[in-house]
Design an enzyme around this catalytic site. Structure first.
Site, PDB file in Angstrom:
ATOM      1  N   ARG A 136       0.793  -1.233   0.000  1.00 56.13           N
ATOM      2  CA  ARG A 136       0.000   0.000   0.000  1.00 56.13           C
ATOM      3  C   ARG A 136       0.823   1.280   0.000  1.00 56.13           C
ATOM      4  O   ARG A 136       0.260   2.361   0.076  1.00 56.13           O
ATOM      5  CB  ARG A 136      -0.982  -0.015   1.178  1.00 56.13           C
ATOM      6  N   THR A 186       1.832  -5.770   4.220  1.00 57.53           N
ATOM      7  CA  THR A 186       1.312  -5.080   3.039  1.00 57.53           C
ATOM      8  C   THR A 186       1.067  -3.602   3.321  1.00 57.53           C
ATOM      9  O   THR A 186       0.733  -2.849   2.416  1.00 57.53           O
ATOM     10  CB  THR A 186      -0.013  -5.714   2.576  1.00 57.53           C
ATOM     11  N   GLU A 204      -6.050 -14.089   8.646  1.00 55.80           N
ATOM     12  CA  GLU A 204      -6.661 -15.270   8.033  1.00 55.80           C
ATOM     13  C   GLU A 204      -5.835 -16.539   8.268  1.00 55.80           C
ATOM     14  O   GLU A 204      -6.276 -17.637   7.938  1.00 55.80           O
ATOM     15  CB  GLU A 204      -6.874 -15.049   6.536  1.00 55.80           C
ATOM     16  N   ASN A 288     -10.045  -8.201  11.941  1.00 57.66           N
ATOM     17  CA  ASN A 288     -10.973  -9.262  12.313  1.00 57.66           C
ATOM     18  C   ASN A 288     -10.345 -10.266  13.277  1.00 57.66           C
ATOM     19  O   ASN A 288      -9.137 -10.501  13.262  1.00 57.66           O
ATOM     20  CB  ASN A 288     -11.446 -10.001  11.065  1.00 57.66           C
ATOM     21  N   ASP A 330     -16.165 -11.307   9.225  1.00 57.31           N
ATOM     22  CA  ASP A 330     -14.889 -10.794   8.719  1.00 57.31           C
ATOM     23  C   ASP A 330     -14.972  -9.308   8.373  1.00 57.31           C
ATOM     24  O   ASP A 330     -14.462  -8.864   7.357  1.00 57.31           O
ATOM     25  CB  ASP A 330     -14.390 -11.582   7.498  1.00 57.31           C
TER      26      ASP A 330
END
Length: 624
Positions: A136, A186, A204, A288, A330
């Site tokens: 990013r 990221t 995740e 999350n 999520d």
């Protein structure tokens, strides 16, 4: 596990000890001044308010139709290109997807690469990246006389690097995340004072999320705090949530989890930061909980899904507001934080923070103490909640949209992608409007049980996604919106539908314009007052980054990264066919491949295409 040149570390540390404490503020002040200049774009979001707003008016609603391409640059990489380039003192700094190349371009002759940094990374990082190989962006630190100006970058393999901004040479390198357990990077680094703030990715895969501050001069770790666990690990100030004790205070990072589930509980933060030099607090959202299957983690799961206000120097949290206790869908809460100074409904001047969340609610808080000012639905089709109770801060759930075991939750709006995701939006202080790029996606959700294994996906749900009620479900189109929102009135001045999710974000300018990219590959400009589409240009590939603008040699330019990918593009970039693959994205965006293909780079626009190559001699070889 720090890996740096130890002699350099020792020398830099000695220098740090001899620098007066006022210099930290000086470096901060220099970034503030650079951000005010139209010639620069020195940080994600343009300034510490993270408002993506430019006061430039050379390009306006009257002449925007004259925009033409001035120059372009290909990164040579194909995966998703999120974020935006930086511009500092006549140089554009461009980042890429994995393997995270960095290029410095001379704006007088942007065909000339001043330097390029192409790191060698562990290819295993690719296999534990959740949602494409995106990055990013970069950060800039202006130097202080003893340490040169630096470009800060993150790598998918978990390393953070500082590069000499003039030469591209590595200045220091430190490992922030361990890909063996699925922890990647990221996020765009964020510089405050003499610190660089770094988040983490991998919820995740059952990663326990944290935020870390490093000494920008040396790479030495100054502090690290987690989203879950004991209070000392989370870094709660003595007066944490004093103004709002009903949000919860001490001991909840373990008490709201069953057993040791908090150790693999998610809460990573890979989104955007904002900072207020007046409060000396920085703001971000934790993501999350893990796994997605809510049955496997009873309790409120604090402090995932939380808006944090932390002291920049110490990292201690002054407040934390959990938006979605015991998240079932999520709705990772890492989205953009935009700061504004406005009067509330009672006419009281407030320092505010506005955050459009994945859960379909756009929140505004008092950024001094975390008090909830407003919580409005991003779209009237949100059906998981009826509303948010402003006194308690708790969303009122709709039981039929729960995701319990042995039950398929159908037509859940928003989907796990949220009605807003990673896009960096903008705020126009003159109009007091937030311009938001929106997803319009719903889903069916079926949970299943699974064991935790370090470094492997730890989700526990099968998702099917499709356009929301205002879209065309039969043809899988109408997956996005663009909206103008007033946080005080709670009203939307205008809204427009898009074929696909407006994933990258928006840029607002004093020229009465809102720019944004689309997944099918357009850069668009709309009128800030009406939403009327005034101009668009077909990019070489789909856009998942946000536009930025700068002035060079008296000319205003608009620049944007192109390169389809990210979560909505995983089916295209990895050639996936199962509609439930890509955590449900493949089915939702099955039509995307019919509108764009891969390819990464930057395109730069100006009125009538005016640019450095108007002088045809620029960049030409001349023999002696």
């Amino acid at each position: 596990m720090k890996r740096a040149r130890f002699a350099l570390l020792l020398a830099a540390s000695a220098l740090t000890l001899s620098v007066p404490s006022g210099n930290a503020a000086f470096a901060n002040d220099k970034l503030v001044e650079l951000a005010k200049s139209n010639q620069n774009w020195v940080m994600p979001g343009k300034n510490y308010n993270s408002d993506n707003f430019s006061p430039m008016t050379q390009i306006d609603d009257k002449n925007v139709k004259q925009l033409k391409a001035a120059w372009s640059f290909s990164t040579g990489l194909l995966h998703g290109h999120e974020g935006a380039p930086l511009v500092v003192d006549g140089v554009m700094y461009v980042h890429t997807s994995f393997p995270n190349y960095t290029f410095a371009l001379d704006l007088k002759d942007p065909g000339h690469i001043l330097w390029q940094h192409k790191p060698k990374q562990d290819p295993a990082a690719r296999s534990v990246a959740c949602c494409d190989l995106v990055n990013r962006g970069l950060a800039y630190w202006p130097g202080d006389g003893s340490t040169p100006p630096l470009i800060l970058k993150t790598q998918l393999d978990g390393n953070v690097l500082a590069l000499n901004a003039k030469t591209g040479d590595e200045f220091w390198k430190v490992e922030n995340s361990d890909i063996k357990v699925g922890s990647t990077l990221t996020i765009a680094p964020y510089v405050v004072k003499d610190l660089v703030l770094i988040g983490s990715s991998g919820a995740e895969l059952g990663v326990r999320g944290y935020v870390t501050a490093y000494d920008v001069k040396t790479g030495a770790q100054k502090w690290r705090y987690y989203a879950t666990g004991p209070d000392e690990d989370i870094g709660l100030a003595d007066d944490f949530n004093k103004a709002n004790p009903h949000y919860g205070q001490k001991g909840l990072g373990t008490a709201t989890w069953e057993g040791d589930a908090w150790k693999i509980g998610g809460g990573t933060n890979w989104g955007w930061y904002a900072y207020d030099p007046g409060t000396d607090l920085f703001y971000y959202g934790s993501g999350n909980p893990a796994p997605w299957n809510e049955t496997m983690r009873p309790g409120d799961n604090k402090w995932t899904m939380t808006i944090w206000g932390r002291d920049a120097e110490t990292g201690k949290a002054k407040f934390g507001y959990q938006k979605t206790p015991h998240d079932e869908w999520d709705y990772a809460g890492v989205n953009v934080m935009m700061l504004s100074d406005q009067k509330d409904k009672n006419g009281k001047a407030r320092k505010l923070l506005t955050h459009p969340d994945r859960n379909g609610i756009v929140y505004t808080l008092d950024r001094e103490n975390g008090e909830l000012v407003s919580a409005d639905k991003i779209d009237d089709t949100v059906n998981v909640f009826t509303q948010v109770d402003l006194k308690s801060g708790v969303p009122i759930r709709v039981p039929e949209k729960a995701t319990r075991m042995d039950h398929v939750a159908r037509d859940v709006c928003p989907s796990a992608m949220g009605y807003h995701n990673q896009g960096h939006d903008s705020y126009d202080p003159d109009r007091q409007l937030f311009f938001m790029g929106i997803n319009h996606i719903c889903m069916d959700w079926e949970p299943f049980m699974l064991p935790y294994r370090a470094g492997q996906f730890f989700v526990g749900a099968t998702l099917s996604m499709y356009p929301g009620p205002k879209g065309d479900r039969q043809n899988s189109l109408g997956l996005g919106q663009i909206k103008a929102y007033n946080a005080i009135s709670g009203k939307y001045k205008w809204e427009k539908m898009e074929k696909f999710a407006v994933w990258g974000g928006t840029l607002a300018t004093k020229g009465n314009l809102v720019f944004y990219t689309t997944l099918d590959g357009f850069l668009k400009a709309r009128h800030a007052d009406t939403g009327e589409l005034l101009w668009k240009f077909k990019l070489p590939s789909g856009g998942i980054g946000y536009p930025m603008t700068y002035e060079h040699d008296g000319v205003q330019y608009v620049a944007v990264m192109y390169g389809v990918g990210g979560w909505p593009g995983v089916g295209l970039v990895f050639d996936l066919q199962d509609p439930t693959a890509g955590l449900g994205a493949v089915g939702a965006f099955k039509e995307l491949q019919n509108y764009t293909q891969m390819g990464g780079g930057v395109m730069v626009f100006s009125l009538d295409g005016k640019g450095p190559y108007d002088d045809v001699k620029v960049g030409e070889f001349e023999a002696n």
